[in-house]
Design an enzyme around this catalytic site. Structure first.
Site, PDB file in Angstrom:
ATOM      1  N   LYS A  45      -6.511  -2.555  -6.605  1.00  0.00           N
ATOM      2  CA  LYS A  45      -6.803  -1.919  -5.315  1.00  0.00           C
ATOM      3  C   LYS A  45      -7.996  -0.974  -5.476  1.00  0.00           C
ATOM      4  O   LYS A  45      -8.787  -1.142  -6.392  1.00  0.00           O
ATOM      5  CB  LYS A  45      -5.555  -1.200  -4.799  1.00  0.00           C
ATOM      6  CG  LYS A  45      -4.362  -2.132  -4.581  1.00  0.00           C
ATOM      7  CD  LYS A  45      -4.621  -3.132  -3.470  1.00  0.00           C
ATOM      8  CE  LYS A  45      -3.418  -4.022  -3.220  1.00  0.00           C
ATOM      9  NZ  LYS A  45      -3.695  -5.065  -2.236  1.00  0.00           N
ATOM     10  N   ASP A  95       0.817  -1.220   0.000  1.00  0.00           N
ATOM     11  CA  ASP A  95       0.000   0.000   0.000  1.00  0.00           C
ATOM     12  C   ASP A  95       0.853   1.274   0.000  1.00  0.00           C
ATOM     13  O   ASP A  95       0.312   2.381   0.037  1.00  0.00           O
ATOM     14  CB  ASP A  95      -0.917   0.016   1.227  1.00  0.00           C
ATOM     15  CG  ASP A  95      -1.936  -1.116   1.188  1.00  0.00           C
ATOM     16  OD1 ASP A  95      -2.205  -1.637   0.083  1.00  0.00           O
ATOM     17  OD2 ASP A  95      -2.449  -1.485   2.262  1.00  0.00           O
TER      18      ASP A  95
END
Ligand SMILES: O=C(O)C1=C[C@@H](OP(=O)(O)O)[C@@H](O)[C@H](O)C1
Ligand SMILES: C=C(OP(=O)(O)O)C(=O)O
Length: 445
Positions: free
Chosen positions: A355, A328
């Protein structure tokens, strides 16, 4: 937040040195898991430091809808009275996970082991994300996905297994969400459920299952992998969970402190689980001054205070096997790479495409619109750092909190201000981002 139509734009501009000591909010991964395991336990779970972001609050609501008692007892303090393994009740309305892949996928695993039917839904971003990767193993365990869109996309109906079966499953990609869904379903199955991953992903589910009383064994597999074996049908007991500060949230002010000259910022209680510290390793290789102190652990999750000082950064190559430990963080790493001298090559980023947005394309677009030379080559991202960033761009956030925060960080050291079209989604993971950054000296308007 679901399908909000009002946008909240914001501009960030070159700021004086950032300074101070802050505690970023609780870790999102651990917060989701504490609520879910609390709900699957017998007795009372007390959680302190829970992330009160929209993603986690949606998981809390889902646990209530499935029969657990979930109560906020003070700031960031929550109490869960669980229903026990396989004890979920049939929810009366669809479970809405908003923007959260983790909440949705982990709860799918937990529901798959119960003889109930639940409808899963989310916002436009979550509806675009692949769910087949979760449904495949859950169907092998006896659950059944009802009507769903192509790729198992939401909204979908999941029929949990009446008699769940344990499986041995090799995850097709390094994903803690797939691994965790299988383990949570495996709680309800008799015998041993085994997950083998070729690249180790974050192990918070394993650590927390042990903390709640499950028998779970993890061993290295190959050069970077893990084999995890969970004995099914344990009695999980409510437990105390102290949620450390989220390294993925800290990543934004950390990079801000590195690129705004003269900055000196400390971050307390940051979780330093080695499966989450790929960004720190990478930034240090780039020349970042990051010191750790007050190193300690809680429920198997280590944490430390990090002191970060503005640093001259240089471009490096980030190997693909590091991706799971910083999956991330690539967006904000790309911002750091833009301010570095030289080329940074980030390899093996295919998972970024699935994502909250296609983060590979969105990151490249964020850099390009601000005058940074960037290229996508297959699954690699190549950023040409020139020591400064022209800025002046308007960044499209695509319902993605991490794009919004990365772009705002970029503006703090760019030659011209950087504008983002929407800050609303920051509330999914870091609701106090804007005031906390301002308290350190960030200029947003
Ligand atoms: O298990 C988790 O808490 C998470 C796993 C990662 O997703 P994948 O498992 O899809 O890689 C990560 O991107 C996400 O923010 C949180
Ligand atoms: C990918 C993320 O979260 P999720 O998959 O839970 O939506 C994230 O927070 O960057």
């Amino acid at each position: 937040m679901t399908d909000s139509t009002t946008k909240s734009p914001l501009e960030s501009r070159a700021s004086g040195p950032l300074a101070g000591k802050v505690r970023v909010p609780g870790d999102k991964s651990i917060s989701h898991r504490a609520l879910i395991l609390g709900a699957l336990s017998v007795g009372e779970t007390r959680i302190s430091g829970l992330l009160e972001g929209e993603d986690v609050l949606n998981t809390a609501k889902a646990m209530q809808a499935l029969g657990a008692q979930v109560e906020r007892t003070g700031p960031f303090a929550w109490q869960v009275k669980g229903v026990g393994v396989a004890g979920f009740a049939q929810p009366v309305s669809p479970l809405d996970f908003g923007n959260s892949g983790t909440g949705c996928r982990l709860v799918m695993g937990a529901v798959a082991g119960c003889p109930i039917t639940a409808v899963f839904d989310g916002d436009a971003s979550l509806r675009s994300r692949p769910m087949r990767r979760i449904l495949d193993p859950l169907e092998l365990m006896g659950a059944k996905a009802g009507e769903a869109r192509e790729g198992g996309r939401l909204p979908l109906t999941l029929h949990g297994a009446r008699d769940p079966v344990p499986i041995l499953y090799r995850t097709p990609v390094a994903s803690a969400q797939i691994k965790s869904a299988v383990l949570l379903a495996g709680l309800a199955a008799p015998g041993v459920t085994t997950v083998i991953e070729q690249e180790a992903s974050r192990d918070h589910t394993e650590l927390m299952l042990k903390h709640f009383g499950a028998e779970i064994v993890s061993a290295n597999e190959g050069s970077h992998g893990r084999k995890i074996a969970l004995t099914g049908q344990p009695e999980l007991h409510g437990a105390e969970v102290v949620v450390p500060a989220d390294p993925s949230s800290a990543a934004f002010p950390i990079v801000a402190a590195l690129i705004v000259s003269g900055s000196d910022v400390a971050f307390s209680d940051v979780m330093t689980n080695p499966l989450r510290t790929g960004l720190l390793t990478t930034l240090r290789e780039m020349g970042a001054a990051i010191e750790e102190s007050e190193v300690r652990g809680d429920a198997g999750e280590p944490m430390a205070t990090l002191r970060v000082r503005a640093s001259k950064l240089r471009g490096i190559e980030v190997p693909p096997e590091r991706a799971p430990s910083m999956i991330d963080e690539y967006l904000v790493l790309a911002v750091a790479a833009s301010f570095a001298e030289g080329t940074t090559i980030m390899r093996g980023l295919q998972e970024l495409r699935v994502k909250e947005s296609d983060r590979l394309e969105a990151t490249a677009a964020m850099l390009r619109v601000n005058g940074v030379k960037v290229e996508i080559a297959g699954d690699d991202l190549i950023v040409e750092g020139r020591g400064h960033v022209p800025g002046g761009g308007l960044v499209a956030t695509h319902m993605d909190h991490r794009i919004a925060m990365s772009a705002l960080v970029m503006g703090l050291a760019a030659d011209k201000p950087v504008k983002v079209d929407d800050t609303a989604f920051i509330a999914t993971s870091f609701p106090d981002f804007i005031p906390m950054m301002r308290s350190l000296g960030a200029e947003f308007s």
